[in-house]
Design a protein around this motif. Structure first.
Motif, PDB file in Angstrom:
ATOM      1  N   GLY A  43       0.918  -1.198  -0.033  1.00  0.00           N
ATOM      2  CA  GLY A  43       0.073  -0.082   0.053  1.00  0.00           C
ATOM      3  C   GLY A  43       0.633   1.148  -0.105  1.00  0.00           C
ATOM      4  O   GLY A  43       1.823   1.248  -0.657  1.00  0.00           O
ATOM      5  N   PHE A  50       4.939   9.295  -3.987  1.00  0.00           N
ATOM      6  CA  PHE A  50       3.766  10.321  -4.269  1.00  0.00           C
ATOM      7  C   PHE A  50       4.063  11.144  -3.239  1.00  0.00           C
ATOM      8  O   PHE A  50       4.136  11.077  -2.104  1.00  0.00           O
ATOM      9  N   TYR A  89      -6.715  14.174   0.700  1.00  0.00           N
ATOM     10  CA  TYR A  89      -5.566  14.753   0.107  1.00  0.00           C
ATOM     11  C   TYR A  89      -5.773  14.919  -1.472  1.00  0.00           C
ATOM     12  O   TYR A  89      -6.535  14.242  -2.166  1.00  0.00           O
ATOM     13  N   GLY A  95       0.070  14.008  -6.205  1.00  0.00           N
ATOM     14  CA  GLY A  95       0.480  14.015  -7.633  1.00  0.00           C
ATOM     15  C   GLY A  95       0.415  12.805  -8.363  1.00  0.00           C
ATOM     16  O   GLY A  95       0.102  11.863  -7.785  1.00  0.00           O
ATOM     17  N   PHE A 124     -12.053   7.536   4.223  1.00  0.00           N
ATOM     18  CA  PHE A 124     -11.922   7.821   2.734  1.00  0.00           C
ATOM     19  C   PHE A 124     -11.600   6.503   1.733  1.00  0.00           C
ATOM     20  O   PHE A 124     -11.199   5.625   2.254  1.00  0.00           O
ATOM     21  N   TYR A 128      -9.993   6.137  -2.127  1.00  0.00           N
ATOM     22  CA  TYR A 128      -9.333   6.573  -3.314  1.00  0.00           C
ATOM     23  C   TYR A 128      -9.213   5.432  -4.436  1.00  0.00           C
ATOM     24  O   TYR A 128      -9.211   4.361  -3.925  1.00  0.00           O
ATOM     25  N   GLN A 133      -7.060   4.240  -7.958  1.00  0.00           N
ATOM     26  CA  GLN A 133      -5.883   4.602  -8.578  1.00  0.00           C
ATOM     27  C   GLN A 133      -5.857   3.609 -10.082  1.00  0.00           C
ATOM     28  O   GLN A 133      -5.952   2.443  -9.927  1.00  0.00           O
ATOM     29  N   ASN A 154      -0.773   3.534 -13.652  1.00  0.00           N
ATOM     30  CA  ASN A 154       0.606   4.850 -13.881  1.00  0.00           C
ATOM     31  C   ASN A 154      -0.322   6.325 -13.585  1.00  0.00           C
ATOM     32  O   ASN A 154       0.169   7.231 -14.312  1.00  0.00           O
ATOM     33  N   ARG A 155      -1.130   6.297 -12.793  1.00  0.00           N
ATOM     34  CA  ARG A 155      -1.726   7.566 -12.106  1.00  0.00           C
ATOM     35  C   ARG A 155      -1.526   7.737 -10.547  1.00  0.00           C
ATOM     36  O   ARG A 155      -1.417   6.586  -9.905  1.00  0.00           O
ATOM     37  N   GLY A 156      -1.739   8.951 -10.185  1.00  0.00           N
ATOM     38  CA  GLY A 156      -1.938   9.175  -8.888  1.00  0.00           C
ATOM     39  C   GLY A 156      -3.316   8.617  -8.292  1.00  0.00           C
ATOM     40  O   GLY A 156      -4.193   8.105  -8.979  1.00  0.00           O
ATOM     41  N   LEU A 157      -3.388   8.856  -7.054  1.00  0.00           N
ATOM     42  CA  LEU A 157      -4.792   8.574  -6.534  1.00  0.00           C
ATOM     43  C   LEU A 157      -5.783   9.568  -6.542  1.00  0.00           C
ATOM     44  O   LEU A 157      -5.513  10.866  -6.304  1.00  0.00           O
ATOM     45  N   LEU A 214      -7.050  -0.006  -8.835  1.00  0.00           N
ATOM     46  CA  LEU A 214      -6.691  -0.354  -7.392  1.00  0.00           C
ATOM     47  C   LEU A 214      -7.247   0.627  -6.563  1.00  0.00           C
ATOM     48  O   LEU A 214      -7.283   1.853  -6.647  1.00  0.00           O
ATOM     49  N   PHE A 262      -8.184   2.217  -2.602  1.00  0.00           N
ATOM     50  CA  PHE A 262      -7.679   2.019  -1.188  1.00  0.00           C
ATOM     51  C   PHE A 262      -8.663   2.771  -0.337  1.00  0.00           C
ATOM     52  O   PHE A 262      -9.049   3.919  -0.575  1.00  0.00           O
ATOM     53  N   LEU A 289      -3.263  10.704   6.977  1.00  0.00           N
ATOM     54  CA  LEU A 289      -4.253   9.603   6.695  1.00  0.00           C
ATOM     55  C   LEU A 289      -3.347   8.337   6.773  1.00  0.00           C
ATOM     56  O   LEU A 289      -2.035   8.416   6.106  1.00  0.00           O
ATOM     57  N   VAL A 290      -3.771   7.181   7.295  1.00  0.00           N
ATOM     58  CA  VAL A 290      -3.268   6.078   7.254  1.00  0.00           C
ATOM     59  C   VAL A 290      -3.965   5.049   6.151  1.00  0.00           C
ATOM     60  O   VAL A 290      -5.304   5.130   6.211  1.00  0.00           O
ATOM     61  N   PHE A 291      -3.383   4.707   5.121  1.00  0.00           N
ATOM     62  CA  PHE A 291      -4.014   3.901   4.097  1.00  0.00           C
ATOM     63  C   PHE A 291      -3.787   2.348   4.335  1.00  0.00           C
ATOM     64  O   PHE A 291      -2.978   1.572   4.665  1.00  0.00           O
ATOM     65  N   GLY A 292      -4.738   1.585   3.669  1.00  0.00           N
ATOM     66  CA  GLY A 292      -4.840   0.256   3.723  1.00  0.00           C
ATOM     67  C   GLY A 292      -4.039   0.052   2.454  1.00  0.00           C
ATOM     68  O   GLY A 292      -3.393   0.559   1.518  1.00  0.00           O
ATOM     69  N   LYS A 293      -3.724  -1.778   2.396  1.00  0.00           N
ATOM     70  CA  LYS A 293      -2.873  -1.861   1.439  1.00  0.00           C
ATOM     71  C   LYS A 293      -3.355  -2.064  -0.003  1.00  0.00           C
ATOM     72  O   LYS A 293      -2.576  -2.358  -1.085  1.00  0.00           O
ATOM     73  N   GLY A 294      -4.435  -1.704  -0.279  1.00  0.00           N
ATOM     74  CA  GLY A 294      -5.165  -1.750  -1.468  1.00  0.00           C
ATOM     75  C   GLY A 294      -5.868  -2.985  -2.037  1.00  0.00           C
ATOM     76  O   GLY A 294      -5.520  -4.140  -1.609  1.00  0.00           O
TER      77      GLY A 294
END
Lengths: 114, 114
Positions: A42, A90, A103, A106, B34, B36, B38, B41-44, B88, B90, B102-107
């Motif tokens: 992640g 990122f 957030y 980029g 939240f 998000y 992805q 090849n892009r941002g979140l 993907l 998140f 923010l704390v994210f999961g692994k996706g």
């Protein structure tokens, strides 16, 4: 278009080389963040800057340094790159105090260390 | 400490069928949650958020998520999946006070099959 701009988009380094990843935002956000994304892991926070003039370590700060150059710019430096730092990096920004806004990200820097 | 778990690395669903991407969280207080997305090849990109109020929140591209405080879950749903939803996803959490990142999961990788 307003947003977060990261440079470069791609980079290949040799082990031991140094480089700086640049990030700039034009949304007048106070807070900025650097994350790395690895398969199965992640997004992990490297460093963040809650406001201009402050920086704090995240979950995985070892091997990195940051500079909050001004309100717009937040750079990430690798002093001596290692293969373990091969990742996609990122940058993100948010409005300090507006915790419910989330957030803006980029498009990322894909770094390979050989 | 805050944490997010996305128990499925991969979710496969047929086009037109409903989809669910699971997320559970752990915070020592009240959360902001939240989702998000992805694309390659892009941002979140921000999808939706839970701040307070109605437990069912609606977001971009027809997605919705249900906040369940007793189960500490925030599952992402869509009534009818599209091939273009393949991406993907998140889940992320932060406390609704202070300025913790923010704390994210692994996706979770969603694959919608035509």
């Amino acid at each position: 278009n307003a947003g977060v701009t990261q440079t470069p988009k791609f980079q290949v380094l040799k082990t031991g080389q140094s480089m700086t990843l640049q990030c700039a935002q034009d949304m007048n956000h106070n807070s900025m963040y650097w994350y790395r994304q690895d398969p199965g892991m992640g997004l992990r926070l490297i460093y963040y800057s809650a406001s201009e003039g402050t920086t704090d370590k995240g979950e995985v700060p070892n091997g990195y340094n940051v500079s909050r150059l001004n309100k717009r710019e937040f750079s990430l430096r690798l002093e001596s790159a290692a293969p373990s730092q091969t990742s996609v990096y990122f940058c993100a920004s948010s409005e300090q105090g507006a915790l419910h806004y989330g957030y803006t990200f980029g498009s990322g820097t894909r770094l390979t260390v050989v | 400490a805050q944490s997010v778990a996305q128990p499925e690395d991969q979710v496969n669903v047929a086009e037109g069928n409903p989809l669910t991407v699971k997320c559970t969280y752990s915070v020592s207080g009240n959360p902001y949650l939240f989702w998000y997305v992805q694309y390659p090849n892009r941002g979140l990109q921000f999808l939706l958020k839970y701040i307070t109020g109605d437990n069912l929140v609606k977001g971009s591209y027809g997605f919705e998520a249900e906040f369940n405080k007793s189960q500490t879950s925030f599952h992402l749903k869509k009534p009818s999946a599209l091939v273009s939803d393949s991406a993907l996803y998140f889940c992320a959490v932060r406390l609704n006070s202070g300025n913790t990142p923010l704390v994210f999961g692994k996706g979770t990788r969603l694959s919608v099959i035509a």
